[in-house]
Design an enzyme around this catalytic site. Structure first.
Site, mmCIF file in Angstrom:
data_model
loop_
_atom_site.group_PDB
_atom_site.id
_atom_site.type_symbol
_atom_site.label_atom_id
_atom_site.label_comp_id
_atom_site.label_asym_id
_atom_site.label_seq_id
_atom_site.Cartn_x
_atom_site.Cartn_y
_atom_site.Cartn_z
ATOM 1 N N CYS A 116 -62.252 -1.782 -66.117
ATOM 2 C CA CYS A 116 -61.378 -2.313 -65.052
ATOM 3 C C CYS A 116 -59.885 -2.125 -65.332
ATOM 4 O O CYS A 116 -59.129 -1.715 -64.446
ATOM 5 C CB CYS A 116 -61.695 -3.797 -64.833
ATOM 6 S SG CYS A 116 -61.867 -4.728 -66.357
ATOM 7 N N HIS B 117 -56.410 -8.626 -62.706
ATOM 8 C CA HIS B 117 -55.761 -8.268 -63.973
ATOM 9 C C HIS B 117 -54.322 -7.817 -63.707
ATOM 10 O O HIS B 117 -54.067 -7.105 -62.731
ATOM 11 C CB HIS B 117 -56.479 -7.086 -64.627
ATOM 12 C CG HIS B 117 -57.846 -7.386 -65.161
ATOM 13 N ND1 HIS B 117 -58.391 -8.652 -65.213
ATOM 14 C CD2 HIS B 117 -58.781 -6.545 -65.696
ATOM 15 C CE1 HIS B 117 -59.611 -8.569 -65.753
ATOM 16 N NE2 HIS B 117 -59.869 -7.314 -66.041
#
Ligand code: A2P
Length: 329
Positions: free
Chosen positions: A126, A234
């Site tokens: 990710c 994130h």
């Protein structure tokens, strides 16, 4: 098209179902797959209920494509069996990412590498995905020499147990722990397991996967990956050194033109990307774009994306879309 989602009861798997529906992927039959524990459980998709089956039962149902997000061990065990049955696998685990015989794909960066021979295709880590989407247009223009990245990663990247740990801690409940320490009111500079060189596996993934996806081993990358008590996405502070000088306005233009990127960069109005804004979005948000005044040809920026979306489910579905467009599934 018959589509199996392996790990359909998990965080990424359920996001995959949402993304498949939202993007109108041509699903004629959904096959939700999970462990023996979840067998028979009903999963809703586009107003219809489907019963969860085990991986072996799913193979017998012969889907055209299987999207895996059920951990590395499940992928190692079952992806080759799906592939042997002629089912194309797109795998979200780290099991095959660095295997030289398998492709590691972010469609807008290296989608052109996909061929009919690819039966197991890897979805990158990710944190790597949201970074390479930003690096690609800048590398094409100015050639990147070195990247220094520090991450601020959401607990959703660890799975259901970690989100529960954060909620439990906030509610003052002592429950099961996904991390070795408290995550609420804390920051843990440790994601995935430590390696012999002192880096974590997450940090090494960001280094190695970036070189593989960008198809350029000359880009030097160093990373510090950190878990923070956030759920929306994130964040990454990225410092990029180019071979030659760059124009700040042109960097903004290149990023604004890049597919899947939104520039949110207006400090005068306090506008910069935050996980709360990225949550539920498919795009990568970039802001705080500024010259690194301590070194020539170097720039700083702040990059945020929903790790369950572009960092996982969305990118996986986009790989399936790319395969479908090329007539490969
Ligand atoms: P289950 O719900 O039956 O345990 P998360 O990462 O969010 O915790 O989700 C993990 C996903 O992977 C879940 O859907 C889980 O199913 C699935 N899973 C775990 N082990 C297996 C296995 N051996 N076979 C199939 N699916 C598995």
């Amino acid at each position: 098209m018959k589509v199996a989602v392996v790990g359909a009861t998990g965080l990424v798997g359920s996001e995959m179902l949402k993304v498949l529906a939202e993007r109108n992927f041509p699903v004629t039959e959904l096959i939700p797959v999970a462990s023996e524990r979840s067998k028979g459980k009903e999963i809703e998709f586009k107003g219809k209920n489907y019963k969860v089956v085990t991986p072996l039962e799913a193979i017998a149902l012969k889907p055209n494509v299987a999207l895996f997000s059920a951990g590395g061990e499940t992928s190692k065990q079952y992806a080759p069996l799906f592939a042997a049955a002629g089912i194309t696998v797109i795998d979200n685990s780290s099991a095959w990412r660095m295997d030289t015989t398998k492709k590691l794909v972010v469609p807008e960066v290296n989608g052109d590498v996909l061929t009919a021979e690819d039966k197991i295709i890897s979805n990158p880590n990710c944190s790597t995905i949201q970074m390479v989407v930003i690096l690609k247009p800048l590398h094409d223009k100015y050639k990147i020499k070195r990247v220094v990245v520090s991450t601020y990663q959401s607990v959703t990247g660890t799975g259901v147990k970690a989100v529960q740990q954060l909620q439990d801690e906030r509610a003052g409940i002592v429950g099961e722990k996904a991390y070795p320490y408290e995550i609420d009111m804390n920051v843990i500079p440790h994601i995935d397991v430590f390696q012999e060189n002192g880096y974590t596996k997450e940090e090494m993934k960001m280094i190695q996967e970036t070189n593989k996806i960008m198809q350029d081993d000359s880009i030097r990358v160093t990373a510090t990956t950190v878990r923070i008590p956030v759920v929306g996405g994130h964040s990454e502070a990225i410092n990029i050194e180019f071979e030659s000088d760059f124009d700040l306005a042109e960097v903004r233009e290149l990023l604004a033109k890049q597919e899947g990127v939104i520039v949110v960069d207006n400090p005068a109005n306090l506008e910069y990307p935050m996980p709360k804004d990225a949550h539920g979005k498919d795009e990568v948000l970039v802001g705080r774009i500024r010259r690194d005044e301590s070194q020539d040809n170097t720039i700083n920026m702040w990059v945020v994306a929903d790790n369950l979306r572009k960092g996982a489910a969305t990118n996986t579905v986009q790989i399936a879309e790319a395969l479908n467009k090329k007539g490969l599934i």
